[in-house]
Design a protein around this motif. Structure first.
Motif, PDB file in Angstrom:
ATOM      1  N   ILE A 232      -3.572 -13.784   0.435  1.00 59.72           N
ATOM      2  CA  ILE A 232      -2.915 -13.738   1.862  1.00 59.72           C
ATOM      3  C   ILE A 232      -2.699 -15.518   2.350  1.00 59.72           C
ATOM      4  CG2 ILE A 232      -3.847 -11.604   2.245  1.00 59.72           C
ATOM      5  CD1 ILE A 232      -5.944 -13.181   4.140  1.00 59.72           C
TER       6      ILE A 232
ATOM      7  N   HIS B 183     -10.354  -7.824   4.219  1.00 61.85           N
ATOM      8  CA  HIS B 183     -11.450  -6.876   4.681  1.00 61.85           C
ATOM      9  C   HIS B 183     -12.637  -7.082   4.687  1.00 61.85           C
ATOM     10  CE1 HIS B 183      -7.446  -4.297   3.846  1.00 61.85           C
ATOM     11  NE2 HIS B 183      -7.254  -5.080   4.986  1.00 61.85           N
TER      12      HIS B 183
ATOM     13  N   GLU C 245       0.958  -1.082  -0.093  1.00 66.93           N
ATOM     14  CA  GLU C 245      -0.032  -0.052   0.057  1.00 66.93           C
ATOM     15  C   GLU C 245       1.006   1.314   0.208  1.00 66.93           C
ATOM     16  OE1 GLU C 245      -1.032  -2.875   0.996  1.00 66.93           O
ATOM     17  OE2 GLU C 245      -2.839  -2.705  -0.450  1.00 66.93           O
TER      18      GLU C 245
HETATM   19  N1  PBE Z   1      -2.345  -6.941   3.951  1.00 67.25           N
HETATM   20  C1  PBE Z   1      -1.806  -6.029   2.925  1.00 67.25           C
HETATM   21  C2  PBE Z   1      -3.561  -6.011   4.425  1.00 67.25           C
HETATM   22  C3  PBE Z   1      -4.019  -5.544   3.442  1.00 67.25           C
HETATM   23  C4  PBE Z   1      -2.816  -5.136   2.238  1.00 67.25           C
HETATM   24  C5  PBE Z   1      -2.584  -8.246   3.546  1.00 67.25           C
HETATM   25  C6  PBE Z   1      -1.239  -6.956   4.995  1.00 67.25           C
HETATM   26  C7  PBE Z   1      -4.226  -6.903   5.459  1.00 67.25           C
HETATM   27  O1  PBE Z   1      -4.085  -8.037   5.849  1.00 67.25           O
HETATM   28  O2  PBE Z   1      -5.284  -6.094   6.266  1.00 67.25           O
END
Ligand code: PBE
Length: 267
Positions: free
Chosen positions: A249, A226, A177
């Motif tokens: 992720i 999110h 980001e």
């Molecule tokens: N991240 C990077 C964030 C969103 C961008 C994967 C670490 C998160 O886990 O919220």
């Protein structure tokens, strides 16, 4: 009798990042779903996590981190995601751009650029790697903008210039980001905005857009990462759609580690 060689080598620790990150909530779910009862998820930051990763790798030690891509760590180190047969970390993610209510009326030019903004993991990677190699984030972003006039033109063509209006972008200190926010800030400056980048905790970014403290952000990871934030704030933000496809992720380990699945953490 069961041995726990992997767990012991890891000190039963998953090296995490900041508590407000979606990947932290997912990792906590993974501890429950895979019954990794002895494990602790250690909160820190993207910077502290990558420094722990760097240290473990220089000593060829065991480590498991909350990971994601796009991220420069995959170009710098030989890493692998642990398989997630229970699907706790979700599938492919898209990164969305979110604006505050009323931005389209108040700053139609910025709104248009933000709405048009769309790039690839490789694009973001160029900036991220440059920053990791020591370049100042603003400079790395400016250089990318300068070197990619065709892409930038796709977002700005037909958009009128403005005269120094201030727009506030929310930023959480995740390396992905930092790259995207600095880049889009340069593009908005290019059409005449005065851009303020407002750094904040991950847990607060969605609230800042919902309550109008920030005008926009380019860091909404959906549907899973999110997902809980989106559910809370969806009526109070404007989803401008995807700016990057194919993010991900999960739990990440060095490739030299002899495990392939989150289930193997129990061994
Ligand atoms: N991240 C990077 C964030 C969103 C961008 C994967 C670490 C998160 O886990 O919220």
């Amino acid at each position: 009798e069961e041995t726990a060689a992997v767990g012991e080598a890891l000190n039963y620790t998953i090296t995490g990042i900041d508590a407000g990150a979606g990947v932290m909530a997912a990792a906590q779910n993974a501890i429950e779903e895979y019954e990794l009862d002895e494990y602790e998820l250690q909160a820190s930051s993207d910077a502290a996590m990558t420094s722990a990763l760097n240290e473990a790798i220089s000593n060829e030690e065991a480590i498991v981190v909350t990971g994601w891509n796009p991220h420069w760590k995959f170009s710098k180190y030989d890493l692998k995601y642990l398989d997630d047969p229970k699907g706790v970390f979700g599938d492919a993610e898209n990164i969305h751009t979110m604006a505050r209510l009323g931005l389209e009326e108040d700053m139609p030019e910025a709104y248009q650029v933000l709405d048009n903004f769309h790039w690839t993991e490789d694009d973001m990677g160029e900036i991220m790697v440059a920053i990791n190699e020591g370049q100042d984030p603003e400079e790395a972003a400016a250089e990318w903008v300068e070197n990619n006039p065709d892409k930038v033109a796709e977002w700005t063509d037909g958009v009128d210039s403005v005269d120094g209006e201030t727009i506030v972008l929310a930023l959480v200190a995740w390396d992905s980001e930092i790259a995207s926010t600095n880049m889009i800030a340069k593009v908005l400056e290019g059409i005449g905005y005065n851009v303020e980048i407002s750094p904040m905790e991950g847990g607060y970014m969605w609230a800042a857009i919902a309550n109008g403290e920030a005008d926009a952000m380019v860091a909404a990871w959906l549907p899973a990462t999110h997902g809980a934030y989106f559910e809370d704030y969806q009526d109070d933000v404007i989803d401008l759609g995807t700016n990057l496809e194919g993010a991900k992720i999960g739990l990440v380990v060095p490739a030299y580690m002899d495990i392939d699945s989150i289930e193997d953490l129990k061994e």
